[in-house]
Design a protein around this motif. Sequence first.
Motif, short mmCIF file in Angstrom:
data_model
loop_
_atom_site.label_atom_id
_atom_site.label_comp_id
_atom_site.label_asym_id
_atom_site.label_seq_id
_atom_site.Cartn_x
_atom_site.Cartn_y
_atom_site.Cartn_z
N VAL A 124 -16.74 -3.50 -1.71
CA VAL A 124 -15.97 -2.45 -1.06
C VAL A 124 -16.06 -1.21 -1.94
CG1 VAL A 124 -13.72 -1.69 -0.24
CG2 VAL A 124 -14.38 -4.10 0.00
N GLY A 125 -16.69 -0.17 -1.45
CA GLY A 125 -16.83 1.05 -2.22
C GLY A 125 -15.51 1.78 -2.35
N ALA A 126 -15.29 2.40 -3.50
CA ALA A 126 -14.05 3.15 -3.72
C ALA A 126 -14.22 4.09 -4.90
CB ALA A 126 -12.87 2.21 -3.98
N ASP A 127 -13.71 5.30 -4.75
CA ASP A 127 -13.64 6.27 -5.83
C ASP A 127 -12.16 6.50 -6.09
OD1 ASP A 127 -13.98 8.20 -7.70
OD2 ASP A 127 -14.90 9.68 -6.36
N LEU A 128 -11.62 5.75 -7.02
CA LEU A 128 -10.17 5.73 -7.23
C LEU A 128 -9.71 6.98 -7.95
CD1 LEU A 128 -9.76 1.97 -8.18
CD2 LEU A 128 -9.06 3.08 -6.05
N ARG A 129 -9.09 7.88 -7.19
CA ARG A 129 -8.65 9.16 -7.73
C ARG A 129 -7.19 9.47 -7.42
NH1 ARG A 129 -12.33 11.61 -11.29
NH2 ARG A 129 -14.42 10.98 -10.69
N ASP A 130 -6.63 8.78 -6.43
CA ASP A 130 -5.28 9.13 -6.01
C ASP A 130 -4.63 7.97 -5.28
OD1 ASP A 130 -6.60 9.12 -3.54
OD2 ASP A 130 -6.75 11.30 -3.46
N ALA A 131 -3.40 8.19 -4.83
CA ALA A 131 -2.65 7.13 -4.15
C ALA A 131 -3.34 6.72 -2.85
CB ALA A 131 -1.23 7.62 -3.87
N SER A 189 -6.62 6.77 -2.00
CA SER A 189 -7.80 5.95 -2.23
C SER A 189 -7.42 4.54 -2.69
CB SER A 189 -8.73 6.61 -3.25
OG SER A 189 -8.10 6.76 -4.51
N ALA A 190 -6.34 4.44 -3.47
CA ALA A 190 -5.87 3.13 -3.91
C ALA A 190 -5.35 2.31 -2.73
CB ALA A 190 -4.78 3.29 -4.96
N ALA A 191 -4.59 2.96 -1.84
CA ALA A 191 -4.06 2.26 -0.67
C ALA A 191 -5.18 1.80 0.25
CB ALA A 191 -3.09 3.18 0.08
N GLU A 192 -6.20 2.64 0.41
CA GLU A 192 -7.33 2.26 1.27
C GLU A 192 -8.08 1.07 0.70
OE1 GLU A 192 -9.56 5.86 1.56
OE2 GLU A 192 -8.27 6.72 3.13
N LEU A 193 -8.32 1.07 -0.61
CA LEU A 193 -9.00 -0.06 -1.23
C LEU A 193 -8.17 -1.33 -1.11
CD1 LEU A 193 -11.22 -1.40 -2.87
CD2 LEU A 193 -10.13 -0.50 -4.96
N ALA A 194 -6.87 -1.22 -1.33
CA ALA A 194 -6.00 -2.39 -1.22
C ALA A 194 -6.07 -2.98 0.19
CB ALA A 194 -4.56 -2.01 -1.56
N ALA A 195 -6.06 -2.12 1.19
CA ALA A 195 -6.11 -2.59 2.58
C ALA A 195 -7.44 -3.27 2.89
CB ALA A 195 -5.87 -1.43 3.53
N LYS A 196 -8.54 -2.68 2.44
CA LYS A 196 -9.86 -3.25 2.72
C LYS A 196 -10.04 -4.58 1.99
CE LYS A 196 -12.09 1.20 3.61
NZ LYS A 196 -13.07 2.20 3.11
N ALA A 197 -9.61 -4.66 0.74
CA ALA A 197 -9.75 -5.90 -0.02
C ALA A 197 -8.88 -7.00 0.57
CB ALA A 197 -9.37 -5.67 -1.49
N THR A 198 -7.70 -6.65 1.02
CA THR A 198 -6.82 -7.62 1.67
C THR A 198 -7.45 -8.14 2.94
OG1 THR A 198 -4.82 -6.60 0.73
CG2 THR A 198 -4.53 -7.96 2.69
N ALA A 199 -8.07 -7.24 3.69
CA ALA A 199 -8.74 -7.65 4.93
C ALA A 199 -9.89 -8.62 4.65
CB ALA A 199 -9.25 -6.43 5.68
N VAL A 200 -10.64 -8.37 3.59
CA VAL A 200 -11.72 -9.29 3.20
C VAL A 200 -11.17 -10.67 2.90
CG1 VAL A 200 -13.42 -9.81 1.41
CG2 VAL A 200 -13.29 -7.50 2.36
N ALA A 201 -10.08 -10.71 2.13
CA ALA A 201 -9.47 -11.99 1.77
C ALA A 201 -8.96 -12.72 3.00
CB ALA A 201 -8.34 -11.76 0.77
N GLU A 202 -8.30 -12.00 3.88
CA GLU A 202 -7.71 -12.64 5.06
C GLU A 202 -8.79 -13.09 6.04
OE1 GLU A 202 -4.96 -9.72 6.44
OE2 GLU A 202 -3.40 -10.32 5.02
N SER A 203 -9.93 -12.39 6.09
CA SER A 203 -11.01 -12.80 6.98
C SER A 203 -11.60 -14.14 6.56
CB SER A 203 -12.11 -11.75 7.00
OG SER A 203 -12.80 -11.69 5.77
#
Length: 249
Positions: free
Chosen positions: A57-64, A66-80
């Motif tokens: 999951v690509g991410a350029d962590l610079r702010d709240a 981008s962090a929330a988006e990465l958290a959501a995508k990683a959670t979706a991967v785990a739940e899938s």
Amino acid sequence: MKTKTALITGSTSGIGQATALKLAHDGVRVVVSGRDDQRGLEVVEQIRAAGGTAHFVGADLRDARSAAELAAKATAVAESAGGSLDILVNNAAIGAGGPTAGTEESTFDSVLATNLKAPFYLVANIAPAMAARGGGAIVNVSTLAAQRALPGLAVYGASKAALDLLTRSWAAEFGAAGVRVNSVSPGPTRTPGAEAGLGEMLQQLAEQAPLGFVADPEDIAAAIAFLAGDGARFVTGAVLDVSGGRTVV
């Protein structure tokens, strides 16, 4: 560990990559994350070739955001995969150095955004779900410079010292719900970033410690994997020095 999923930020090289490979070897489903898609996909292929399970999951962590988006995508991967996001390794960082008087405001802001703000909001978006499930492990990657004053590393060291304080705060906040939060504090480590930024000074720093040699990324990854695993179930709020003994001299 075989039923768990881990998100490792900054895992396209160095300590993060070594941690992804180690956890995958231990049977953890790994979400590799970083700014470079090509390098991220190469790490995923390396894990899969060894029989592990990984996604990028690509991410350029610079702010709240981008962090929330990465958290959501990683959670979706785990739940899938029928699981949940059980492990978070906050490894992504900017290691800017230089004298205080010459530090640009943009550099200061970038270091604090990536090294402190992003981990804060990743935890804000991931830890509550861990707590609701009754368990989880968060490992923050700190640095020797957070404990020992090293010339030219004021902003970097300060950002990581603050992260160590957050480690203790989060351990107190989420501990009752079964979520453990710890830091690993590496000393001189042979990563592409450290070698490019420090050069010969890397070996000089290592020689100041009792063990006297530069660590490999795998040395740090082993400590991270320990804190992320069930063998450390009674460890929280700790800052584990993996510095060759540099903090005792």
